[in-house]
Scaffold this motif. Sequence first.
Motif, PDB file in Angstrom:
ATOM      1  N   ARG A  21       0.841  -1.198   0.000  1.00 54.80           N
ATOM      2  CA  ARG A  21       0.000   0.000   0.000  1.00 54.80           C
ATOM      3  C   ARG A  21       0.874   1.246   0.000  1.00 54.80           C
ATOM      4  O   ARG A  21       1.953   1.273   0.622  1.00 54.80           O
ATOM      5  N   SER A  22       0.420   2.278  -0.680  1.00 56.02           N
ATOM      6  CA  SER A  22       1.190   3.516  -0.759  1.00 56.02           C
ATOM      7  C   SER A  22       0.288   4.720  -0.512  1.00 56.02           C
ATOM      8  O   SER A  22      -0.931   4.660  -0.715  1.00 56.02           O
ATOM      9  N   GLY A  36      12.378   2.637   7.447  1.00 57.70           N
ATOM     10  CA  GLY A  36      12.247   2.305   8.862  1.00 57.70           C
ATOM     11  C   GLY A  36      10.958   1.542   9.094  1.00 57.70           C
ATOM     12  O   GLY A  36      10.246   1.170   8.153  1.00 57.70           O
ATOM     13  N   GLU A  37      10.656   1.313  10.363  1.00 55.61           N
ATOM     14  CA  GLU A  37       9.415   0.638  10.737  1.00 55.61           C
ATOM     15  C   GLU A  37       8.315   1.678  10.909  1.00 55.61           C
ATOM     16  O   GLU A  37       8.464   2.619  11.700  1.00 55.61           O
ATOM     17  N   ALA A  38       7.224   1.542  10.174  1.00 56.75           N
ATOM     18  CA  ALA A  38       6.117   2.486  10.267  1.00 56.75           C
ATOM     19  C   ALA A  38       5.305   2.216  11.522  1.00 56.75           C
ATOM     20  O   ALA A  38       4.775   1.112  11.716  1.00 56.75           O
ATOM     21  N   VAL A  39       5.204   3.226  12.393  1.00 53.41           N
ATOM     22  CA  VAL A  39       4.439   3.139  13.634  1.00 53.41           C
ATOM     23  C   VAL A  39       3.661   4.440  13.789  1.00 53.41           C
ATOM     24  O   VAL A  39       3.982   5.447  13.157  1.00 53.41           O
ATOM     25  N   ALA A 125      -6.381   7.164   7.819  1.00 51.61           N
ATOM     26  CA  ALA A 125      -6.443   5.929   7.041  1.00 51.61           C
ATOM     27  C   ALA A 125      -5.175   5.106   7.238  1.00 51.61           C
ATOM     28  O   ALA A 125      -5.234   3.866   7.365  1.00 51.61           O
ATOM     29  N   LEU A 126      -4.030   5.777   7.293  1.00 50.47           N
ATOM     30  CA  LEU A 126      -2.765   5.070   7.500  1.00 50.47           C
ATOM     31  C   LEU A 126      -2.718   4.410   8.873  1.00 50.47           C
ATOM     32  O   LEU A 126      -2.291   3.257   9.005  1.00 50.47           O
ATOM     33  N   THR A 127      -3.175   5.118   9.893  1.00 49.46           N
ATOM     34  CA  THR A 127      -3.195   4.558  11.245  1.00 49.46           C
ATOM     35  C   THR A 127      -4.118   3.345  11.324  1.00 49.46           C
ATOM     36  O   THR A 127      -3.764   2.322  11.922  1.00 49.46           O
TER      37      THR A 127
END
Length: 380
Positions: A21-22, A36-39, A125-127
């Motif tokens: 997903r982008s 990195g790790e998306a948080v 939406a990303l969260t």
Amino acid sequence: MTISTRGAGRAPAVLVLEDGRSFRGRAYGAVGETFGEAVFSTGMTGYQETLTDPSCHRQVVVMTAPHVGNTGVNDEDAESRRIWVAGYVVRDPARVSSNWRSRRSLDEELTAQGVVGISGVDTRALTRHLRERGAMRAGIFSGNAIQDEGVLLAKVRQAPEMSGAELAAEVTTDEAYVVPAIGTRKFTVAAIDLGIKGMTPHRMAERGVEVHVLPATATLEEVYAVEPDGVFFSNGPGDPSTAGHPVSLMRGVLERKTPLFGICFGNQVLGRALGFGTYKLKYGHRGINQPVQDRTTGKVDVTAHNHGFAVDAPLDRVSDTEFGRAEVSHVCLNDQVVEGLQLLDQPAFSVQYHPEAAAGPHDAAHLFDRFVSLMEGQRA
């Protein structure tokens, strides 16, 4: 990471997650690429403290609050010597920062420190995506770094994962230093810097504690060379299953029965020192509004968190360990994750959250008083 000049609101940018997903937006801070790790972090305030928290090392932090940068950046609120996040994701960056302590805009600070960010993203939406799918690797690409998304996705999937990452050595101090007690010195504490925040030794200094901050590589002999009344293990980044030296060091402290206090990564280190396992949370706890119950009193504190791993310890019984009886002292009321441990037969305890509360609520500041009380009891 590759970077170029400031490009907020100008250069196109794209955030690519490892599941394909982008999200498209505009550059914020430096222009280039980063991984990195998306948080996600749920704090509505305290972005400067979040950015400079070493626990955020190698993380692409998504801010759930829509407006970020309103108060700019000052010279007082940084929690360490630099920004540690690998990348930064916001929805609506402030066009003008306004605060009497502000010295520059957040965009300028991100650019100066080479932090690649993206703005204009639907962070809600990303969260929701990260809550459903879990924290995952991500890349931010802007300007000339943008290519075919298949190529970008391949780059993201080649980036290192957080599981198995040993990062304390990358964020710890190079040399020991001392934070003097404020007022009369009552106690001396050796603090093991696994990614310590500046407010933590300050909170102890306020209570008459002289804090000797030591590198994560410190030996047991170096710890006791400062003649400590207590030993502290700090927060920090990475996978606690890789923390072989800190665990060995803590076991040495437990053998001597010196008063001990750990927070965040220090809580996970205590868990492993006592023989418990640790595991990676699906999307972690990050923000300044997490309810935690002290199981010994029933009291609930609203607390500040920044962790993606947790201790696997039983909630329903006292455990027998090599160092005496141990129990889970605190739990998160959102999901029953272990938020604290304590030994019943010697002066040692830890919590998973950040009681120094920078930024965040001050409900848990009393834990520093508890540490002082343990040292008073040991001296008596």
